[in-house]
Design an enzyme around this catalytic site. Sequence first.
Site, PDB file in Angstrom:
ATOM      1  N   SER A 151       0.865  -1.330  -0.055  1.00 41.17           N
ATOM      2  CA  SER A 151      -0.038  -0.151  -0.020  1.00 41.17           C
ATOM      3  C   SER A 151       0.811   1.259   0.081  1.00 41.17           C
ATOM      4  CB  SER A 151      -1.121  -0.055   1.205  1.00 41.17           C
ATOM      5  OG  SER A 151      -0.156  -0.335   2.300  1.00 41.17           O
ATOM      6  N   HIS A 205       1.401   4.758   4.343  1.00 44.15           N
ATOM      7  CA  HIS A 205       0.842   5.526   3.300  1.00 44.15           C
ATOM      8  C   HIS A 205       1.276   6.728   3.143  1.00 44.15           C
ATOM      9  CE1 HIS A 205      -2.817   2.612   4.238  1.00 44.15           C
ATOM     10  NE2 HIS A 205      -1.856   1.790   3.805  1.00 44.15           N
TER      11      HIS A 205
END
Length: 267
Positions: A151, A205
């Site tokens: 991610s 992230h």
Amino acid sequence: MTQDFFETATPAPSDAEPGAGVMEISLPTHKPLWSYVLIGVIVAVWLLLELIGWVVFDVRNATQNGQFMLLFGAKYNALITAGEWWRLLTAAFLHFGLFHLLMNSFSLSQLGPQVERFFGRNRFLIIYLLAGLYGNLLSYLFSPSLSAGASGAIFGLLGAFIAYLRRYRKLFGAAGQQMLRSMLMVVGFNLVYGFTSGVVDNYAHIGGLVAGFILGELLRPEYAPPRPVSGPQVLADVRDAAHTRLVAGLGLLGVVLGAGLGTLLGR
């Protein structure tokens, strides 16, 4: 000169006669390759680990086991501090369970080809790998949790695409504005979810997103201004390959320096 043209570009007047002095511009695009290769790699890694867990360790759903994932390269601060810096990369190819894998594979399949078409294969791969490294680096510096997943790299692609659309949105007209707003909404939703869920490594992230945006600014295509003629033409991407190599080298150096700082601080 290039900047002036693209910043002041405006759609043709609606009352203009069709084809009368209207310049039809197409952007150079590239056939995606690495997007699909990377999906294949992360799926193959997950399947291989599940097989190893079942055959060697007699463990079902092995990728949901933290100790098992630790053996195969998940991000774990104490081991990175001890010198296993390679975990900053390997963690980006591991996933905790089938749902985690499917979510990231789907996200990569939707976003990756779009970014690769506009940035090209080499720059796409540089952005993906460096964003994944910086995502795990920020997680290493600020989060003690065991973590893994693609991610951070995927957020890096979001950041790069936002940088591209911010620069060239006028070439896409209303669709460009809408795409940019959609990207920003996706980022905002995911960051809010990450801060409230308690199970998401938001530092990875954020690190990937910021790195991707910076890399997107530095590596985005540099289109030469169109020739002052009417009729269709494809803009030329004049971004220098030496510049791309320099950015990649400096980006990797930043990861090494960051990991070294973390080691000195005993993260």
